[in-house]
Design a protein around this motif. Structure first.
Motif, short mmCIF file in Angstrom:
data_model
loop_
_atom_site.label_atom_id
_atom_site.label_comp_id
_atom_site.label_asym_id
_atom_site.label_seq_id
_atom_site.Cartn_x
_atom_site.Cartn_y
_atom_site.Cartn_z
N VAL A 31 2.68 -27.99 6.80
CA VAL A 31 3.68 -27.47 7.73
C VAL A 31 3.02 -27.03 9.04
CG1 VAL A 31 5.33 -25.60 8.15
CG2 VAL A 31 5.34 -26.80 5.96
N THR A 32 1.88 -26.36 8.94
CA THR A 32 1.17 -25.92 10.15
C THR A 32 0.76 -27.11 11.01
OG1 THR A 32 0.30 -24.00 8.94
CG2 THR A 32 -0.79 -24.58 10.99
N PHE B 127 8.88 -32.10 6.53
CA PHE B 127 9.04 -30.65 6.65
C PHE B 127 10.13 -30.14 5.71
CE2 PHE B 127 11.33 -27.12 8.68
CZ PHE B 127 10.32 -26.17 8.74
N TRP B 128 11.29 -30.79 5.71
CA TRP B 128 12.41 -30.29 4.90
C TRP B 128 12.18 -30.48 3.41
CZ3 TRP B 128 15.28 -26.79 6.76
CH2 TRP B 128 15.59 -26.77 8.13
N VAL B 129 11.45 -31.52 3.02
CA VAL B 129 11.10 -31.68 1.61
C VAL B 129 10.15 -30.56 1.19
CG1 VAL B 129 9.91 -33.12 -0.08
CG2 VAL B 129 11.52 -34.15 1.52
N LEU B 130 9.18 -30.26 2.04
CA LEU B 130 8.25 -29.16 1.74
C LEU B 130 8.99 -27.84 1.62
CD1 LEU B 130 5.26 -30.09 4.08
CD2 LEU B 130 5.35 -30.27 1.59
N ILE B 131 10.00 -27.64 2.46
CA ILE B 131 10.80 -26.42 2.40
C ILE B 131 11.49 -26.31 1.04
CG2 ILE B 131 12.84 -25.27 3.34
CD1 ILE B 131 10.36 -25.01 5.08
N SER C 211 7.99 -19.46 9.69
CA SER C 211 8.91 -18.44 9.19
C SER C 211 9.97 -19.08 8.30
CB SER C 211 9.58 -17.71 10.36
OG SER C 211 8.65 -16.93 11.06
N LEU C 212 10.40 -20.28 8.66
CA LEU C 212 11.36 -20.99 7.81
C LEU C 212 10.73 -21.35 6.47
CD1 LEU C 212 14.18 -22.16 7.54
CD2 LEU C 212 13.38 -24.24 8.68
N TYR C 213 9.46 -21.70 6.50
CA TYR C 213 8.71 -21.94 5.26
C TYR C 213 8.69 -20.67 4.42
CZ TYR C 213 4.68 -22.92 2.24
OH TYR C 213 3.85 -23.09 1.15
N GLY C 214 8.35 -19.54 5.07
CA GLY C 214 8.34 -18.27 4.36
C GLY C 214 9.73 -17.88 3.87
N LEU C 215 10.74 -18.22 4.66
CA LEU C 215 12.12 -17.94 4.27
C LEU C 215 12.50 -18.69 3.00
CD1 LEU C 215 14.92 -16.72 4.92
CD2 LEU C 215 15.36 -18.73 6.35
N ASP D 79 -0.51 -22.89 -8.52
CA ASP D 79 0.28 -22.27 -7.46
C ASP D 79 -0.50 -22.26 -6.14
OD1 ASP D 79 2.91 -20.72 -7.12
OD2 ASP D 79 1.46 -19.40 -6.16
N SER D 80 -1.78 -21.92 -6.20
CA SER D 80 -2.59 -21.87 -5.00
C SER D 80 -2.76 -23.27 -4.39
CB SER D 80 -3.97 -21.28 -5.32
OG SER D 80 -4.73 -21.10 -4.15
N SER D 81 -2.94 -24.28 -5.22
CA SER D 81 -3.08 -25.66 -4.74
C SER D 81 -1.82 -26.10 -4.02
CB SER D 81 -3.38 -26.60 -5.91
OG SER D 81 -4.55 -26.23 -6.59
N LEU D 82 -0.67 -25.80 -4.63
CA LEU D 82 0.61 -26.20 -4.05
C LEU D 82 0.87 -25.50 -2.72
CD1 LEU D 82 3.93 -26.58 -6.02
CD2 LEU D 82 3.89 -25.42 -3.82
N HIS D 83 0.69 -24.18 -2.72
CA HIS D 83 1.02 -23.42 -1.51
C HIS D 83 0.04 -23.69 -0.37
CE1 HIS D 83 4.46 -21.03 -2.66
NE2 HIS D 83 3.91 -20.84 -3.85
N TYR D 84 -1.24 -23.77 -0.69
CA TYR D 84 -2.22 -24.03 0.36
C TYR D 84 -1.95 -25.37 1.04
CZ TYR D 84 -6.64 -25.34 2.53
OH TYR D 84 -7.59 -25.78 3.42
N SER D 85 -1.74 -26.40 0.25
CA SER D 85 -1.51 -27.74 0.80
C SER D 85 -0.22 -27.80 1.62
CB SER D 85 -1.45 -28.77 -0.33
OG SER D 85 -2.62 -28.73 -1.11
#
Length: 394
Positions: free
Chosen positions: A119-120, A8-12, A133-137, A108-114
């Motif tokens: 995270v979900t 999770f934190w690496v993805l953030i 929300s932390l992801y969005g933050l 960008d779409s590939s990275l964000h979608y995955s």
């Protein structure tokens, strides 16, 4: 720290880098084209290439995600971003930039979608709003810092692009230490050919925020620099005013996500849409007062800057787990379509009508969405029954 929290934190961290990349590249290229004397309509069309790439790839992303996993899909997207970013300053032709921005949109779409789907998946249902929300933050922090990179232009054209390449390299290092995972398999009882229809039927309201966020984000970052330059604002002021929307979203991103865990996503989004709509409608009153511009954009950002993550969390609440990746695809398409429309619609409005009407259009969209939320809220639908998981557990 558990493996899932480490992931999770690496993805953030990675999404913060991706946010900074997008936050810088959109206004940077808009400014470069404006300096070359390119019309606002052509500038908007060129900016739309990023989102055309997103829309083109979005329907197909679920296939590699299920076959190759989250990590490999993220690495693929980041690789495309790196190559396109390195090539852009080597060329100045509009057609070449269009193709490269198309590739950036796919990456960008590939990275964000995955990363969003990952995270979900690992977020606990009772904390889903908070984690998304932390992801969005993280994305917002990077995105808000991005326009500050415009101040690197005096040091040379390659400097802002080189900065992005260094950040991409850091992201590759972080991803290299992660273990790949895969989404939940689709149940055999589900009809694959009907999955999109089922997602739209059950989660249509949760998918609207992705469209609204895409339209607002692109309007501000792709059209506002042109609007500002034509009204006499300097590049330095643009780089300061633009981040105020995202800074506003940063302030309330986590509180709104946590509040939505407690009282329901729909109630939170309704109030936020009304607040954001009012702020956009008041924006023309700011005139040339840059501080009032920043205040109104910060209020709008605080209200609706978390729409994408709240909508995705709402979709995860009301849909079976195996259908969430499909909902993510639809949300990505909505975001891309809105982002394609925004620069072109706004460019047309600035050519034939008053420039400030682009803010009234955004406000009107938000008011319509608030009305839809209130209409659905009249009955105790399935969405109402599951949109506040923590409250029902308590």
């Amino acid at each position: 720290m558990s493996a899932s929290r480490y992931t999770f934190w690496v993805l953030i961290a990675v999404v913060a880098i991706a946010g900074l990349s997008q936050g810088l590249s959109i206004p940077l290229l808009a400014v470069l084209l404006e300096r070359e004397g390119v019309s606002s309509v052509m500038n908007g069309l060129n900016a739309a290439a990023l989102y055309i790439g997103m829309v083109l790839i979005s329907p197909f992303l679920e296939i590699p995600l299920r076959r190759f996993g989250y990590l490999k899909t993220i690495v693929f997207g980041l690789s495309l971003l790196t190559v396109a970013t390195a090539l852009i300053p080597m060329f100045s032709h509009l057609a070449v930039w269009f193709v490269l921005r198309l590739l950036m949109g796919i990456g960008d779409s590939s990275l964000h979608y995955s990363s969003q789907m990952w995270v979900t998946k690992i977020a606990a249902p009772e904390n889903r709003g908070r984690d998304l929300s932390l992801y969005g933050l993280a994305y917002g922090v990077g995105f808000s810092a991005g326009p500050l990179g415009l101040n690197l232009l005096p040091f040379g054209l390659w400097v802002p692009f080189g900065t992005l390449l260094v950040l991409y390299a850091l992201a590759f290092v972080l991803l290299g230490r992660m273990k790949n995972e895969f989404p939940d398999a689709i149940e055999q009882t589900e009809k694959k050919e009907n999955k999109y229809a089922a997602v739209l039927r059950l989660g249509w309201l949760a998918l609207i925020p992705s469209f609204l966020y895409g339209f607002m984000e692109t309007s501000l970052n792709g059209s506002f620099p042109v609007y500002a330059l034509r009204t006499g604002l300097s590049i330095e002021w643009v780089s300061i005013i633009l981040p105020s929307f995202v800074v506003g979203s940063i302030i309330l991103q986590m509180p709104l996500g946590t509040l939505s865990d407690r009282i329901g996503r729909k109630r939170v989004m309704t109030a936020c849409a009304l607040t954001g709509g009012i702020a956009f409608f008041l924006f023309p009153l700011s005139g040339e007062n840059v501080w009032l511009m920043m205040l109104l954009l910060a209020i709008a950002g605080a209200a609706v800057g978390s729409f994408y993550s709240l909508g995705l969390a709402f979709a995860a609440d009301i849909l079976p787990a195996s259908m969430v990746p499909t909902a993510g695809i639809v949300a990505g398409i909505n975001f891309g379509v809105a982002s394609i429309l925004a620069p072109n619609v706004n460019g047309f409005l600035m050519e034939v009508w008053e420039p400030w009407t682009i803010f009234w259009l955004m406000g009107a969209f938000l008011f319509v969405f608030a009305a839809a939320c209130l209409a659905v809220q009249r009955g105790r639908t399935r969405m109402d029954q599951v949109s506040a998981p923590v409250q029902k557990q308590g």
